[in-house]
Design a protein around this motif. Structure first.
Motif, PDB file in Angstrom:
ATOM      1  N   LEU A   1      -4.321  18.557  11.961  1.00  0.00           N
ATOM      2  CA  LEU A   1      -3.848  17.739  12.808  1.00  0.00           C
ATOM      3  C   LEU A   1      -2.861  18.844  13.357  1.00  0.00           C
ATOM      4  O   LEU A   1      -2.326  18.442  14.355  1.00  0.00           O
ATOM      5  CB  LEU A   1      -2.699  16.727  11.501  1.00  0.00           C
ATOM      6  CG  LEU A   1      -3.289  15.615  11.730  1.00  0.00           C
ATOM      7  CD1 LEU A   1      -2.960  14.803  10.333  1.00  0.00           C
ATOM      8  CD2 LEU A   1      -4.100  15.207  12.426  1.00  0.00           C
ATOM      9  N   ALA A   2      -2.321  20.110  12.724  1.00  0.00           N
ATOM     10  CA  ALA A   2      -1.297  20.861  13.128  1.00  0.00           C
ATOM     11  C   ALA A   2      -1.451  21.466  13.982  1.00  0.00           C
ATOM     12  O   ALA A   2      -1.456  22.200  15.366  1.00  0.00           O
ATOM     13  CB  ALA A   2      -0.204  22.020  12.524  1.00  0.00           C
ATOM     14  N   ALA A   3      -3.573  21.893  14.409  1.00  0.00           N
ATOM     15  CA  ALA A   3      -4.109  22.497  15.601  1.00  0.00           C
ATOM     16  C   ALA A   3      -4.462  21.157  16.814  1.00  0.00           C
ATOM     17  O   ALA A   3      -4.012  21.920  17.736  1.00  0.00           O
ATOM     18  CB  ALA A   3      -5.923  22.975  15.103  1.00  0.00           C
ATOM     19  N   PHE A   4      -4.893  20.266  16.143  1.00  0.00           N
ATOM     20  CA  PHE A   4      -4.433  19.068  17.078  1.00  0.00           C
ATOM     21  C   PHE A   4      -3.179  18.937  17.791  1.00  0.00           C
ATOM     22  O   PHE A   4      -2.649  18.994  19.588  1.00  0.00           O
ATOM     23  CB  PHE A   4      -4.619  17.980  16.856  1.00  0.00           C
ATOM     24  CG  PHE A   4      -4.607  16.697  17.284  1.00  0.00           C
ATOM     25  CD1 PHE A   4      -5.886  16.669  18.180  1.00  0.00           C
ATOM     26  CD2 PHE A   4      -4.044  15.854  17.447  1.00  0.00           C
ATOM     27  CE1 PHE A   4      -5.981  15.384  19.355  1.00  0.00           C
ATOM     28  CE2 PHE A   4      -4.286  14.712  18.421  1.00  0.00           C
ATOM     29  CZ  PHE A   4      -5.170  14.490  19.023  1.00  0.00           C
ATOM     30  N   ASP A   5      -2.321  18.723  17.740  1.00  0.00           N
ATOM     31  CA  ASP A   5      -0.421  19.127  17.913  1.00  0.00           C
ATOM     32  C   ASP A   5      -0.147  19.727  18.721  1.00  0.00           C
ATOM     33  O   ASP A   5       0.243  20.019  19.973  1.00  0.00           O
ATOM     34  CB  ASP A   5       0.532  18.243  16.389  1.00  0.00           C
ATOM     35  CG  ASP A   5       0.431  17.205  15.888  1.00  0.00           C
ATOM     36  OD1 ASP A   5      -0.329  16.545  16.650  1.00  0.00           O
ATOM     37  OD2 ASP A   5       0.512  16.839  15.505  1.00  0.00           O
ATOM     38  N   ASP A   6      -1.126  21.636  18.666  1.00  0.00           N
ATOM     39  CA  ASP A   6      -0.387  22.207  19.164  1.00  0.00           C
ATOM     40  C   ASP A   6      -1.598  22.618  20.266  1.00  0.00           C
ATOM     41  O   ASP A   6      -1.623  23.425  21.612  1.00  0.00           O
ATOM     42  CB  ASP A   6      -0.592  23.891  18.537  1.00  0.00           C
ATOM     43  CG  ASP A   6       0.649  23.685  17.239  1.00  0.00           C
ATOM     44  OD1 ASP A   6       0.980  23.085  18.161  1.00  0.00           O
ATOM     45  OD2 ASP A   6       0.689  24.414  16.862  1.00  0.00           O
TER      46      ASP A   6
END
Length: 283
Positions: A132-137
Motif C-alpha cells: 500500500l505504501a508503494a501504491f500510494d507513492d
C-alpha cells in the motif's frame, strides 16, 4: 461456416480458463447473460457444443478441448495484428499480498498472459502494508492487499479470505503444552490476529519459527513443526485446519481488496482479468 466472432472466441477462452461464466463476464467487463449468448452463437456457428453446463460446474466438451488451443492461437494472432500500430509495449505493475497468493500463482499469471500475450506484467509480492505504501507513492499501478484499514476508501473487494489454524495432517500436540506457532515478524497482520485470538481465549502459545514470507511459513507447516494462521485458500495442500480439534478460537475473515490507478483502458482490462482469476480461486 460463418467467420468467427473474435469477442466470442475470447469469451470462450476466458470461460475455459476461469471455469466460470461469471468470472469471464467480470474479466470482459460484461454480464453473464451476454457471455452466455456469445458462447451460444459461437457453438451455433461451429456446429459443436463447447461446454457442459451444470448449476455448479462448467467443463469443456471433447469438441471444446479440441478447439481451445486453436482459439488461443487465433486470439494471439488478433492481438499481434493490433499491436502493429502500438507505440510501445504495455506494462502493468501489480503488488499482491503474500497472504493472498499460494500454489495457484502460476495459474493466475498464465491466465493474465493468455488474455493479453503482449502485456509486460511486473508482479511484486510482499506485505500488505509495504504494498500500500508503494501504491500510494506511485510505484505500483495496482495493489491486491488484505483489508486492515477500515478508514481507507476506494478499493474493490475481490473476496472474503477465510483463515484457519493450519498444520500438517500428521502434526501432534500434547494437551496442556503451548501452541507452537510459525509466523512472520511482529508487524504482520495475520500474526497479530492469531496472537490476539489466543491471548483473548487464554490459550498459551510459543513462537517456534519466524519466517521471511508466507512461503517459508507454509514450509514450516508442511514440515509438521508448527501451527500457522493462513488463508485456507492458499495454505499448503497437505495441511488441515486444526482449530476445531485443538479448541482454538475461530478467526475472522479478511477482505482481499484491489486498489488501482490506471488510465490505459487495455491495462485496466488486464487487471479485470487478474481480479476475475483471483476470484475464481475461491471456488
Amino acid at each position: 461456416m460463418k467467420a468467427l466472432d473474435i469477442e466470442a472466441v475470447q469469451a470462450f477462452v476466458l470461460v475455459a480458463d476461469l471455469v466460470s461464466f461469471t468470472r469471464a463476464a467480470e474479466a470482459m467487463d460484461s454480464t453473464q447473460s451476454a457471455v452466455s449468448l456469445k458462447i451460444k452463437r459461437l457453438e451455433d456457428g461451429l456446429g459443436r457444443r463447447l461446454f457442459e453446463r451444470t448449476p455448479r460446474r462448467v467443463r469443456l466438451t471433447a469438441a471444446g478441448e479440441l478447439f481451445l488451443e486453436r482459439a488461443r492461437t487465433l486470439i494471439a494472432a488478433h492481438s499481434n495484428a493490433l499491436d502493429a500500430f502500438a507505440a510501445e509495449r504495455r506494462r502493468l505493475v501489480v503488488g499482491i499480498s503474500d497472504h493472498a497468493v499460494g500454489a495457484e500463482l502460476p495459474l493466475l499469471l498464465q491466465r493474465v498472459k493468455r488474455a493479453d500475450p503482449n502485456l509486460l506484467l511486473e508482479m511484486r509480492v510482499g506485505s500488505s502494508r509495504d504494498l500500500l505504501a508503494a501504491f500510494d507513492d506511485g510505484a505500483l499501478d495496482a495493489a491486491v492487499v488484505m483489508g486492515h484499514d477500515a478508514g481507507r476508501r476506494g478499493g474493490e473487494v475481490l473476496l472474503a479470505e477465510a483463515f484457519g489454524w493450519m498444520a500438517a495432517r500428521d502434526f501432534t500436540h500434547r494437551p496442556g503444552d503451548p501452541i507452537p506457532l510459525a509466523a512472520q515478524s511482529d508487524y504482520c497482520g495475520m500474526r497479530s490476529m492469531g496472537v490476539a485470538a489466543l491471548d483473548n481465549a487464554g490459550i498459551p502459545w510459543t513462537e517456534v519459527f519466524v519466517g521471511g514470507g508466507v512461503g517459508t511459513i507454509a514450509a514450516a507447516v508442511s514440515a509438521g513443526i508448527a501451527v500457522a494462521v493462513l488463508g485456507r485458500r492458499v495454505a499448503p495442500r497437505d495441511s488441515i485446519d486444526l482449530g476445531p480439534s485443538l479448541g482454538l478460537p475461530a478467526l475472522p475473515p479478511r477482505d482481499l481488496v484491489l486498489y488501482a490507478s490506471l488510465s490505459d483502458p487495455v491495462a485496466r482490462q488486464s487487471l479485470k482479468t487478474l481480479a476475475a482469476a483471483i476470484r475464481s480461486t475461491a471456488g
